[in-house]
Design an enzyme around this catalytic site. Structure first.
Site, PDB file in Angstrom:
ATOM      1  N   HIS A 107       9.159  -3.504   3.354  1.00 16.27           N
ATOM      2  CA  HIS A 107       8.635  -3.700   1.996  1.00 16.27           C
ATOM      3  C   HIS A 107       9.776  -4.022   1.029  1.00 16.27           C
ATOM      4  O   HIS A 107       9.650  -4.878   0.147  1.00 16.27           O
ATOM      5  CB  HIS A 107       7.940  -2.433   1.486  1.00 16.27           C
ATOM      6  CG  HIS A 107       6.780  -1.975   2.314  1.00 16.27           C
ATOM      7  ND1 HIS A 107       6.828  -0.847   3.107  1.00 16.27           N
ATOM      8  CD2 HIS A 107       5.539  -2.489   2.470  1.00 16.27           C
ATOM      9  CE1 HIS A 107       5.649  -0.684   3.705  1.00 16.27           C
ATOM     10  NE2 HIS A 107       4.858  -1.657   3.342  1.00 16.27           N
TER      11      HIS A 107
ATOM     12  N   SER B  17       6.927  -0.557  10.398  1.00 16.32           N
ATOM     13  CA  SER B  17       5.532  -0.432   9.973  1.00 16.32           C
ATOM     14  C   SER B  17       5.289   0.999   9.556  1.00 16.32           C
ATOM     15  O   SER B  17       5.826   1.936  10.165  1.00 16.32           O
ATOM     16  CB  SER B  17       4.602  -0.792  11.135  1.00 16.32           C
ATOM     17  OG  SER B  17       3.290  -0.300  10.867  1.00 16.32           O
ATOM     18  N   SER B  18       4.476   1.173   8.497  1.00 14.27           N
ATOM     19  CA  SER B  18       4.153   2.533   8.057  1.00 14.27           C
ATOM     20  C   SER B  18       3.497   3.313   9.198  1.00 14.27           C
ATOM     21  O   SER B  18       3.601   4.533   9.269  1.00 14.27           O
ATOM     22  CB  SER B  18       3.178   2.487   6.875  1.00 14.27           C
ATOM     23  OG  SER B  18       3.616   1.548   5.925  1.00 14.27           O
TER      24      SER B  18
ATOM     25  N   GLY C 150       4.975 -10.325   3.902  1.00 10.91           N
ATOM     26  CA  GLY C 150       5.792 -10.266   5.116  1.00 10.91           C
ATOM     27  C   GLY C 150       5.216 -11.118   6.243  1.00 10.91           C
ATOM     28  O   GLY C 150       4.006 -11.167   6.441  1.00 10.91           O
ATOM     29  N   GLU C 151       6.112 -11.756   6.989  1.00 10.63           N
ATOM     30  CA  GLU C 151       5.687 -12.471   8.200  1.00 10.63           C
ATOM     31  C   GLU C 151       5.222 -11.484   9.266  1.00 10.63           C
ATOM     32  O   GLU C 151       4.580 -11.874  10.230  1.00 10.63           O
ATOM     33  CB  GLU C 151       6.836 -13.315   8.746  1.00 10.63           C
ATOM     34  CG  GLU C 151       7.122 -14.547   7.922  1.00 10.63           C
ATOM     35  CD  GLU C 151       8.183 -15.436   8.552  1.00 10.63           C
ATOM     36  OE1 GLU C 151       8.817 -15.018   9.552  1.00 10.63           O
ATOM     37  OE2 GLU C 151       8.379 -16.552   8.037  1.00 10.63           O
TER      38      GLU C 151
ATOM     39  N   GLN D 233     -10.051  -2.492   2.969  1.00  6.44           N
ATOM     40  CA  GLN D 233      -9.485  -3.103   4.161  1.00  6.44           C
ATOM     41  C   GLN D 233      -9.322  -2.106   5.299  1.00  6.44           C
ATOM     42  O   GLN D 233      -8.667  -2.384   6.293  1.00  6.44           O
ATOM     43  CB  GLN D 233      -8.166  -3.830   3.844  1.00  6.44           C
ATOM     44  CG  GLN D 233      -7.011  -2.936   3.489  1.00  6.44           C
ATOM     45  CD  GLN D 233      -5.806  -3.755   3.065  1.00  6.44           C
ATOM     46  OE1 GLN D 233      -5.778  -4.339   1.976  1.00  6.44           O
ATOM     47  NE2 GLN D 233      -4.789  -3.832   3.918  1.00  6.44           N
TER      48      GLN D 233
ATOM     49  N   LEU E 220       6.553   3.241   1.889  1.00  7.62           N
ATOM     50  CA  LEU E 220       7.552   2.166   1.923  1.00  7.62           C
ATOM     51  C   LEU E 220       8.635   2.353   2.982  1.00  7.62           C
ATOM     52  O   LEU E 220       9.055   3.457   3.289  1.00  7.62           O
ATOM     53  CB  LEU E 220       8.233   2.051   0.552  1.00  7.62           C
ATOM     54  CG  LEU E 220       7.311   1.704  -0.608  1.00  7.62           C
ATOM     55  CD1 LEU E 220       8.131   1.492  -1.873  1.00  7.62           C
ATOM     56  CD2 LEU E 220       6.475   0.464  -0.297  1.00  7.62           C
TER      57      LEU E 220
ATOM     58  N   MET F 286       0.834  -1.204   0.000  1.00 11.18           N
ATOM     59  CA  MET F 286       0.000   0.000   0.000  1.00 11.18           C
ATOM     60  C   MET F 286       0.868   1.252   0.000  1.00 11.18           C
ATOM     61  O   MET F 286       0.378   2.348   0.277  1.00 11.18           O
ATOM     62  CB  MET F 286      -0.926   0.001   1.216  1.00 11.18           C
ATOM     63  CG  MET F 286      -1.880  -1.202   1.213  1.00 11.18           C
ATOM     64  SD  MET F 286      -3.357  -0.929   2.200  1.00 11.18           S
ATOM     65  CE  MET F 286      -2.644  -0.688   3.808  1.00 11.18           C
ATOM     66  N   GLY F 287       2.183   1.101  -0.273  1.00 11.53           N
ATOM     67  CA  GLY F 287       3.062   2.266  -0.274  1.00 11.53           C
ATOM     68  C   GLY F 287       3.491   2.638   1.138  1.00 11.53           C
ATOM     69  O   GLY F 287       3.415   1.816   2.048  1.00 11.53           O
TER      70      GLY F 287
END
Ligand code: AMP
Length: 288
Positions: free
Chosen positions: A43, A191-192, A153-154, A67, A39, A36-37
């Site tokens: 990512h 995380s973003s 990603g895990e 979502q 980044l 979703m960018g």
């Protein structure tokens, strides 16, 4: 530092198909990295892994409205296409697919993909409809790109299992690969949404990883999963988290609760947690 080469961006499924058909005719295996960018290195680890495993990597940029729940951060989610494309290029992507909303959800679209069971628990319980939004958009990206492999990603461990289930159930001939979580030096998973943390909250945040790792170690050493999870939850609240949505030890494949005597079973298990720090919700997980 050398400038990363310009990277081609396509915005329609038709353009995407044309480019990928050419690559397929040339015998190239294709890797897909949905994002979703906003980044970060997490990512980019997916892009690097795809570039290693496949001849051509398509990275996607799409902030999926389906979502996000009401009151979540769809409007304010970080969007900077120029920066994201530059980072994708530097990590080895060959093409960016950045569709508009109508390209993914044609007018009148109603069809959804839901994954009952796996998609209803944990994150699915805290964020109703979330995994239906995720499974639907990923199924659409799979149908549009038909890659050989796709990388997730895990960090979002339940999402990874939901996507594996969806891909198998819908007969997509696509290998799903999980990539280990990329963390900061103090353990905080990238995380973003970390950008939303205040300075003080940022200092508390690494306690999430510290705590679930401690739970995993104690359970591996024979501690009872429920008791250790409860201890972990108390530790997070003491560290300054406002609330713990869940902290639990689960079977790594089904995400069902593990039995109290699971230490002898040898089945892979995972500690998963979601907790709130101020207005920010953080999730993380580790293997037992
Ligand atoms: P998102 O843009 O948040 O939807 O994430 C796109 C992909 O990046 C998903 O497969 C995530 O699981 C993955 N991802 C996000 N953060 C990390 C991280 N810290 N390490 C590894 N993968 C990640």
């Amino acid at each position: 530092m050398a400038e990363a080469p310009a990277l081609e961006i396509v915005r329609t499924a038709g353009q995407l198909r044309l480019r990928l058909d050419g690559w397929r005719r040339d015998g190239h295996a294709i890797g897909l990295v949905p994002t979703m960018g906003g980044l970060h290195e997490g990512h980019l680890a997916l892009v690097r892994r795809s570039a290693e495993a496949t001849a051509r990597t398509v990275a996607t940029l799409f902030v999926n409205p389906k979502q996000f729940g009401p009151g979540e951060d769809f409007e304010t989610y970080p969007r900077d296409e120029e920066r994201d494309v530059r980072l994708f290029a530097g990590a080895g992507a060959h093409l960016v697919y950045a569709p508009g909303v109508e390209e993914i959800y044609p007018p009148g679209a109603v069809t959804q993909v839901s994954v009952p069971g796996l998609g209803d628990m944990l994150e699915g319980q805290c964020r109703p409809g979330f995994f239906t939004g995720v499974a639907t958009v990923v199924a659409k990206l799979f149908a549009q790109a038909m890659p050989d492999r796709a990388f997730f990603g895990e960090k979002d461990f339940q999402q990874l299992q939901v996507i594996r289930r969806m891909a198998a159930d819908l007969n997509f001939p696509i290998a799903i690969e999980g990539v280990p979580t990329v963390r900061q030096d103090d353990g905080l998973a990238l995380s973003s949404r970390n950008a939303y943390l205040s300075k003080d909250e940022r200092k508390i945040a690494p306690a999430l990883y510290g705590t679930i790792r401690a739970v995993a170690e104690r359970v591996a050493a024979g501690g009872g999963p429920a008791e250790e999870a409860a201890r972990g939850e108390r530790r997070l609240l003491e560290a300054g988290f406002a609330a713990v949505d869940y902290l639990t030890v689960r079977d790594a494949l089904t995400l069902q609760p593990v039995p109290e005597l699971f230490g002898d079973s040898g089945a892979p298990a995972r500690v998963l947690a979601a907790a709130r720090l101020g207005d920010t919700r953080l999730i993380d997980n580790v293997a037992v």
